[in-house]
Design a protein around this motif. Structure first.
Motif, mmCIF file in Angstrom:
data_model
loop_
_atom_site.group_PDB
_atom_site.id
_atom_site.type_symbol
_atom_site.label_atom_id
_atom_site.label_comp_id
_atom_site.label_asym_id
_atom_site.label_seq_id
_atom_site.Cartn_x
_atom_site.Cartn_y
_atom_site.Cartn_z
ATOM 1 N N THR A 92 0.837 -1.192 0.000
ATOM 2 C CA THR A 92 0.000 0.000 0.000
ATOM 3 C C THR A 92 0.874 1.244 0.000
ATOM 4 O OG1 THR A 92 -1.765 -1.160 1.158
ATOM 5 C CG2 THR A 92 -1.819 1.243 1.244
ATOM 6 N N VAL A 93 0.573 2.134 -0.926
ATOM 7 C CA VAL A 93 1.316 3.374 -1.109
ATOM 8 C C VAL A 93 0.867 4.395 -0.074
ATOM 9 C CG1 VAL A 93 1.542 5.307 -2.735
ATOM 10 C CG2 VAL A 93 1.599 2.946 -3.566
ATOM 11 N N ARG A 94 1.814 5.202 0.372
ATOM 12 C CA ARG A 94 1.512 6.334 1.248
ATOM 13 C C ARG A 94 1.605 7.609 0.408
ATOM 14 N NH1 ARG A 94 4.931 2.859 3.134
ATOM 15 N NH2 ARG A 94 6.797 4.156 3.042
ATOM 16 N N PRO A 95 0.654 8.550 0.589
ATOM 17 C CA PRO A 95 0.664 9.763 -0.235
ATOM 18 C C PRO A 95 1.818 10.697 0.123
ATOM 19 C CG PRO A 95 -1.359 9.629 1.086
ATOM 20 C CD PRO A 95 -0.505 8.472 1.462
ATOM 21 N N GLN A 96 2.310 11.403 -0.871
ATOM 22 C CA GLN A 96 3.301 12.450 -0.659
ATOM 23 C C GLN A 96 2.650 13.550 0.174
ATOM 24 O OE1 GLN A 96 4.771 14.019 -4.336
ATOM 25 N NE2 GLN A 96 6.263 15.358 -3.369
ATOM 26 N N PRO A 97 3.385 14.137 1.119
ATOM 27 C CA PRO A 97 2.805 15.225 1.922
ATOM 28 C C PRO A 97 2.334 16.385 1.045
ATOM 29 C CG PRO A 97 4.922 14.521 2.829
ATOM 30 C CD PRO A 97 4.760 13.837 1.499
ATOM 31 N N GLY A 98 1.372 17.135 1.559
ATOM 32 C CA GLY A 98 0.841 18.292 0.842
ATOM 33 C C GLY A 98 -0.320 17.907 -0.045
ATOM 34 N N ASP A 99 -0.872 18.898 -0.729
ATOM 35 C CA ASP A 99 -2.061 18.624 -1.535
ATOM 36 C C ASP A 99 -1.853 18.917 -3.021
ATOM 37 O OD1 ASP A 99 -1.978 21.377 -1.455
ATOM 38 O OD2 ASP A 99 -4.037 21.635 -0.792
ATOM 39 N N PHE A 100 -0.604 19.155 -3.456
ATOM 40 C CA PHE A 100 -0.379 19.447 -4.871
ATOM 41 C C PHE A 100 0.317 18.300 -5.586
ATOM 42 C CE2 PHE A 100 2.105 21.189 -8.424
ATOM 43 C CZ PHE A 100 1.068 21.695 -9.181
ATOM 44 N N TYR A 101 1.398 17.802 -5.031
ATOM 45 C CA TYR A 101 2.168 16.748 -5.683
ATOM 46 C C TYR A 101 1.517 15.399 -5.440
ATOM 47 C CZ TYR A 101 5.575 20.502 -5.753
ATOM 48 O OH TYR A 101 6.196 21.697 -5.955
ATOM 49 N N GLY A 102 1.657 14.492 -6.376
ATOM 50 C CA GLY A 102 0.983 13.201 -6.288
ATOM 51 C C GLY A 102 1.921 12.021 -6.178
ATOM 52 N N GLY A 103 3.047 12.184 -5.486
ATOM 53 C CA GLY A 103 4.017 11.106 -5.375
ATOM 54 C C GLY A 103 3.510 9.921 -4.573
ATOM 55 N N TRP A 104 4.051 8.749 -4.919
ATOM 56 C CA TRP A 104 3.694 7.485 -4.266
ATOM 57 C C TRP A 104 4.866 7.042 -3.404
ATOM 58 C CZ3 TRP A 104 0.543 3.480 -7.414
ATOM 59 C CH2 TRP A 104 -0.504 4.112 -8.098
ATOM 60 N N ILE A 105 4.690 7.025 -2.099
ATOM 61 C CA ILE A 105 5.755 6.611 -1.188
ATOM 62 C C ILE A 105 5.592 5.130 -0.866
ATOM 63 C CG2 ILE A 105 6.847 6.962 1.050
ATOM 64 C CD1 ILE A 105 5.730 9.864 0.963
ATOM 65 N N THR A 106 6.633 4.363 -1.187
ATOM 66 C CA THR A 106 6.713 2.944 -0.837
ATOM 67 C C THR A 106 7.953 2.758 0.037
ATOM 68 O OG1 THR A 106 7.958 2.474 -2.856
ATOM 69 C CG2 THR A 106 5.559 2.178 -2.967
ATOM 70 N N ASP A 107 8.116 1.555 0.580
ATOM 71 C CA ASP A 107 9.253 1.296 1.465
ATOM 72 C C ASP A 107 10.596 1.471 0.778
ATOM 73 O OD1 ASP A 107 7.500 0.798 3.533
ATOM 74 O OD2 ASP A 107 7.625 -1.390 3.353
ATOM 75 N N GLU A 108 10.636 1.358 -0.541
ATOM 76 C CA GLU A 108 11.910 1.470 -1.260
ATOM 77 C C GLU A 108 12.374 2.909 -1.444
ATOM 78 O OE1 GLU A 108 11.091 -0.295 -5.057
ATOM 79 O OE2 GLU A 108 10.128 1.505 -5.808
ATOM 80 N N VAL A 109 11.493 3.890 -1.179
ATOM 81 C CA VAL A 109 11.799 5.294 -1.458
ATOM 82 C C VAL A 109 12.030 6.034 -0.151
ATOM 83 C CG1 VAL A 109 10.944 7.393 -2.559
ATOM 84 C CG2 VAL A 109 10.343 5.171 -3.515
ATOM 85 N N VAL A 110 13.136 6.790 -0.088
ATOM 86 C CA VAL A 110 13.441 7.571 1.107
ATOM 87 C C VAL A 110 13.588 9.038 0.747
ATOM 88 C CG1 VAL A 110 14.489 5.648 2.346
ATOM 89 C CG2 VAL A 110 15.932 7.100 0.920
ATOM 90 N N GLY A 111 13.256 9.900 1.711
ATOM 91 C CA GLY A 111 13.295 11.343 1.534
ATOM 92 C C GLY A 111 14.433 11.972 2.299
ATOM 93 N N PRO A 112 14.221 13.219 2.734
ATOM 94 C CA PRO A 112 12.940 13.919 2.892
ATOM 95 C C PRO A 112 12.307 14.281 1.549
ATOM 96 C CG PRO A 112 14.760 15.393 3.395
ATOM 97 C CD PRO A 112 15.360 14.039 3.139
ATOM 98 N N PHE A 113 10.965 14.436 1.602
ATOM 99 C CA PHE A 113 10.182 14.693 0.407
ATOM 100 C C PHE A 113 9.670 16.117 0.382
ATOM 101 C CE2 PHE A 113 9.181 10.245 1.743
ATOM 102 C CZ PHE A 113 9.915 9.600 0.770
ATOM 103 N N LYS A 114 9.673 16.702 -0.810
ATOM 104 C CA LYS A 114 9.051 18.002 -1.001
ATOM 105 C C LYS A 114 7.530 17.841 -0.922
ATOM 106 C CE LYS A 114 9.011 21.954 -4.074
ATOM 107 N NZ LYS A 114 9.591 22.552 -5.271
ATOM 108 N N GLY A 115 6.831 18.869 -0.477
ATOM 109 C CA GLY A 115 5.369 18.854 -0.472
ATOM 110 C C GLY A 115 4.749 19.266 0.844
ATOM 111 N N GLY A 116 5.411 18.952 1.951
ATOM 112 C CA GLY A 116 4.871 19.288 3.258
ATOM 113 C C GLY A 116 5.127 20.760 3.600
ATOM 114 N N PRO A 117 4.620 21.195 4.737
ATOM 115 C CA PRO A 117 4.821 22.585 5.169
ATOM 116 C C PRO A 117 6.317 22.941 5.200
ATOM 117 C CG PRO A 117 3.254 21.483 6.596
ATOM 118 C CD PRO A 117 3.833 20.423 5.703
#
Length: 160
Positions: free
Chosen positions: A130-155
């Motif tokens: 199950t994919v976890r949504p990218q933070p924020g409400d504009f970008y539509g990235g799919w977070i899986t266990d294989e992907v590490v951040g930090p990710f753009k999109g949150g406050p």
């Protein structure tokens, strides 16, 4: 390659402009108790600081569950996007998906493929994860266990 054998990917190693990479894993999207999409022919867009976005070919999407939405947006790399509402029975999710009807030449392979916001449908999965949504409400990235951040999109990340 099994899920446990996949290497971890840092989004900070993804390129800019974004890379377009075929992905043969089983990608599924569910909405309102229905299988909205299922494919082994996804295209992943990999862009610096963003989790991957999976684009699914239209022939693997139940487009009867989508309705054109108002408005659009412009991506400097891919061109003009149009949005789609997910609708089924008495449920509606505004702007749950987007596509590029006429992408810029470097991204022509994305023509009419659909990308889904994981947080605007019931579930998105990649090979059963199950994919976890990218933070924020504009970008539509799919977070899986294989992907590490930090990710753009949150406050506080809009200036990255």
């Amino acid at each position: 390659m099994t899920e446990s054998a996949r290497a971890t990917e840092s989004v900070w190693h993804y390129p800019r402009p974004p890379a377009l990479v075929p992905d043969g894993r089983l990608v599924e999207v569910r909405f309102a108790g229905r299988l909205l999409a299922s494919t082994r022919n996804a295209l992943r867009v990999l862009e610096t600081s963003h989790p991957p976005v999976f684009y699914l070919p239209p022939e693997d999407v139940d487009t009867a569950l989508l309705r054109p939405a108002d408005g659009g947006s412009l991506c400097e790399w891919k061109g003009l996007a149009r949005y789609w509402d997910a609708v089924a029975d008495d449920r509606e999710s505004p702007r749950a998906a987007w596509s590029y009807p006429d992408p810029l030449p470097e991204y022509r392979a994305l023509r009419d493929h659909l990308a889904f916001y994981p947080g605007r449908v019931d579930a998105c999965t990649v090979d059963g994860e199950t994919v976890r949504p990218q933070p924020g409400d504009f970008y539509g990235g799919w977070i899986t266990d294989e992907v590490v951040g930090p990710f753009k999109g949150g406050p506080g990340t809009t200036g990255w």
